[in-house]
Design a protein around this motif. Structure first.
Motif, short mmCIF file in Angstrom:
data_model
loop_
_atom_site.label_atom_id
_atom_site.label_comp_id
_atom_site.label_asym_id
_atom_site.label_seq_id
_atom_site.Cartn_x
_atom_site.Cartn_y
_atom_site.Cartn_z
N MET A 272 -13.17 9.10 -15.11
CA MET A 272 -13.60 8.63 -13.80
C MET A 272 -12.36 8.25 -13.00
O MET A 272 -11.44 7.65 -13.53
N PHE A 273 -12.35 8.57 -11.74
CA PHE A 273 -11.21 8.29 -10.88
C PHE A 273 -11.20 6.82 -10.47
O PHE A 273 -12.21 6.28 -10.04
N ASP A 274 -10.05 6.18 -10.62
CA ASP A 274 -9.89 4.79 -10.21
C ASP A 274 -8.82 4.73 -9.12
O ASP A 274 -7.64 4.92 -9.39
N PRO A 275 -9.21 4.46 -7.86
CA PRO A 275 -8.23 4.43 -6.78
C PRO A 275 -7.20 3.32 -6.92
O PRO A 275 -6.14 3.39 -6.31
N ASN A 276 -7.49 2.31 -7.73
CA ASN A 276 -6.53 1.22 -7.90
C ASN A 276 -5.40 1.56 -8.86
O ASN A 276 -4.39 0.87 -8.90
N SER A 277 -5.57 2.62 -9.64
CA SER A 277 -4.53 2.99 -10.59
C SER A 277 -4.01 4.41 -10.38
O SER A 277 -3.28 4.93 -11.21
N SER A 278 -4.35 5.03 -9.27
CA SER A 278 -3.87 6.38 -9.00
C SER A 278 -2.42 6.35 -8.51
O SER A 278 -1.86 5.28 -8.24
N LEU A 279 -1.83 7.51 -8.38
CA LEU A 279 -0.46 7.61 -7.90
C LEU A 279 -0.30 7.12 -6.46
O LEU A 279 0.79 6.72 -6.06
N LEU A 280 -1.36 7.15 -5.70
CA LEU A 280 -1.30 6.77 -4.29
C LEU A 280 -1.76 5.34 -4.02
O LEU A 280 -1.88 4.94 -2.87
N ALA A 281 -2.01 4.58 -5.05
CA ALA A 281 -2.51 3.21 -4.88
C ALA A 281 -1.41 2.29 -4.38
O ALA A 281 -0.25 2.40 -4.77
N GLY A 282 -1.78 1.41 -3.46
CA GLY A 282 -0.89 0.32 -3.08
C GLY A 282 -0.13 0.47 -1.79
O GLY A 282 -0.43 -0.19 -0.82
N ALA A 283 0.86 1.32 -1.75
CA ALA A 283 1.84 1.30 -0.67
C ALA A 283 1.34 1.88 0.66
O ALA A 283 1.80 1.46 1.71
N LEU A 284 0.42 2.83 0.60
CA LEU A 284 0.00 3.50 1.82
C LEU A 284 -1.29 2.90 2.38
O LEU A 284 -2.20 2.57 1.64
N THR A 285 -1.35 2.82 3.71
CA THR A 285 -2.56 2.35 4.35
C THR A 285 -3.56 3.50 4.44
O THR A 285 -3.22 4.66 4.22
N ARG A 286 -4.79 3.18 4.78
CA ARG A 286 -5.82 4.20 4.92
C ARG A 286 -5.46 5.20 6.03
O ARG A 286 -5.68 6.40 5.89
N ASP A 287 -4.88 4.70 7.13
CA ASP A 287 -4.46 5.60 8.22
C ASP A 287 -3.36 6.55 7.77
O ASP A 287 -3.35 7.73 8.14
#
Length: 87
Positions: free
Chosen positions: A1-16
């Motif tokens: 299952m995909f977890d957005p909190n632990s993916s490579l893109l988590a944290g530094a980038l804003t939604r925009d």
């Protein structure tokens, strides 16, 4: 299952920023698929010929990146698994 909190893109980038990256990646996918972007160019100039080369993006890597961005943004729940054919 995909977890957005632990993916490579988590944290530094804003939604925009993620949305802008997705738009850019999708446009690159369209350009690459349609042949709109060239890879190597040559031209003649007054002092001789010149050549410019660009790195060609692998469409499979670009597709995987788009799916990761979509999953991070919550557009799809998880990236689609790779299709494998059995003979």
């Amino acid at each position: 299952m995909f977890d957005p909190n632990s993916s490579l893109l988590a944290g530094a980038l804003t939604r925009d920023q993620l949305t802008a990256a997705l738009t850019t990646a999708q446009q690159a996918y369209l350009d690459l698929s349609s042949g709109a972007k060239g890879v190597s160019f040559s031209y003649a100039q007054g002092d001789g010929t010149r050549a410019v080369s660009y790195q060609q993006t692998d469409i499979a890597q670009l597709t995987a990146f788009i799916q990761l961005l979509q999953a991070q943004l919550g557009i799809v729940r998880r990236p689609r698994r790779t299709l494998r054919f059995r003979y």
